[in-house]
Design a protein around this motif. Structure first.
Motif, PDB file in Angstrom:
ATOM      1  N   GLN A 146     -18.406  48.998  10.461  1.00  0.00           N
ATOM      2  CA  GLN A 146     -17.992  50.140  11.276  1.00  0.00           C
ATOM      3  C   GLN A 146     -16.475  50.258  11.403  1.00  0.00           C
ATOM      4  N   SER A 147     -15.765  49.151  11.240  1.00  0.00           N
ATOM      5  CA  SER A 147     -14.311  49.175  11.362  1.00  0.00           C
ATOM      6  C   SER A 147     -13.628  49.440  10.029  1.00  0.00           C
TER       7      SER A 147
ATOM      8  N   SER B  75     -16.273  56.187   9.254  1.00  0.00           N
ATOM      9  CA  SER B  75     -15.438  56.110  10.456  1.00  0.00           C
ATOM     10  C   SER B  75     -13.948  56.139  10.135  1.00  0.00           C
TER      11      SER B  75
ATOM     12  N   HIS C  74     -10.674  54.913  12.346  1.00  0.00           N
ATOM     13  CA  HIS C  74      -9.917  53.680  12.084  1.00  0.00           C
ATOM     14  C   HIS C  74      -8.631  53.935  11.290  1.00  0.00           C
TER      15      HIS C  74
ATOM     16  N   ARG D 252      -7.204  51.400  19.034  1.00  0.00           N
ATOM     17  CA  ARG D 252      -8.656  51.449  19.186  1.00  0.00           C
ATOM     18  C   ARG D 252      -9.216  50.024  19.172  1.00  0.00           C
TER      19      ARG D 252
ATOM     20  N   PHE E 205     -12.240  48.847  18.531  1.00  0.00           N
ATOM     21  CA  PHE E 205     -13.107  48.445  17.422  1.00  0.00           C
ATOM     22  C   PHE E 205     -12.293  48.141  16.162  1.00  0.00           C
ATOM     23  N   VAL E 206     -11.097  48.747  16.053  1.00  0.00           N
ATOM     24  CA  VAL E 206     -10.214  48.440  14.933  1.00  0.00           C
ATOM     25  C   VAL E 206      -9.596  47.058  15.121  1.00  0.00           C
TER      26      VAL E 206
ATOM     27  N   GLY F  29     -12.213  44.554  14.314  1.00  0.00           N
ATOM     28  CA  GLY F  29     -12.406  44.449  12.871  1.00  0.00           C
ATOM     29  C   GLY F  29     -11.310  43.635  12.219  1.00  0.00           C
TER      30      GLY F  29
END
Length: 202
Positions: free
Chosen positions: A51-52, A57, A61, A74, A76-77, A80
């Motif tokens: 996802q990252s 996405s 990202h 972000r 989630f970045v 990752g």
């Protein structure tokens, strides 16, 4: 050649939220312990969360060859980046112990831009290479092209041709699977259609 009949050990956040979370200190130490337990010429398979890094996405990202670390504002970045960096450390430990590594992601993943991985991939002495294959050939419900970064001599053999008959069967299977995982509901107040994904669709 890796022997698939040998004992296996896993590392999964869903099974253990602390000791198997590589972003935590205890989880990272635990992952190092598993690599140190792996037998010589064993396989260290690293499925970095897509996802990252995935194309789907990319608007969020914003990873690219010019900026492989992406939008650091972000969470989630950042996660990752942490997972990928620590995975690279696991790869180095694996290499030091003569353990084969394999990193998996969707084919158009920006993981290919990641500097640490590229450093490892460009070391001639390791014999690392990129490969791709279709998940549908191995029983998946769609073609789903995948990317593999590895120093395994057998990695290139994963890419197998899929016949027209198999492609048609996979498309039919994907349509059926799509009906099972997607639920459409109409809002009474706004009269808008809402799409809900049911269960695990990856």
């Amino acid at each position: 050649m890796w022997d698939h009949t040998k004992p296996r050990q896993g590392f999964d956040l869903d099974k253990e939220p602390v000791l198997q979370d590589i972003t935590l200190a205890l989880g990272f130490i635990s992952s190092l312990g598993l690599v140190l337990r792996t037998q010589r010429k064993g396989l260290s398979w690293l499925a970095v969360p897509c996802q990252s890094f995935s194309f789907m996405s990319s608007s969020c990202h914003r990873r690219s060859w010019a900026d492989p670390y992406g939008s650091l504002n972000r969470q989630f970045v950042q996660m990752g980046n942490c997972i990928c960096a620590r995975s690279c450390i696991l790869i180095l430990v694996s290499l030091a112990r003569s353990v084969v590594f394999f990193v998996e992601n969707p084919l158009q993943s920006s993981l290919q831009c990641w500097p640490f991985l590229n450093y490892l991939m460009h070391m001639p002495v390791l014999g690392s290479h990129r490969t791709s294959w279709l998940m549908g050939y191995y029983g998946g419900w769609s073609l789903k092209p995948q990317l593999g970064l590895s120093n395994a001599i057998w990695a290139g053999y994963l890419d197998q041709a899929v016949s027209k008959e198999n492609r048609k069967a996979l498309k039919d299977k994907a349509k059926l699977h799509g009906k099972e995982i997607v639920k459409l509901t109409v809002s009474k107040s706004s009269n808008k259609i809402h799409v809900t994904l049911c269960g695990n669709y990856i």
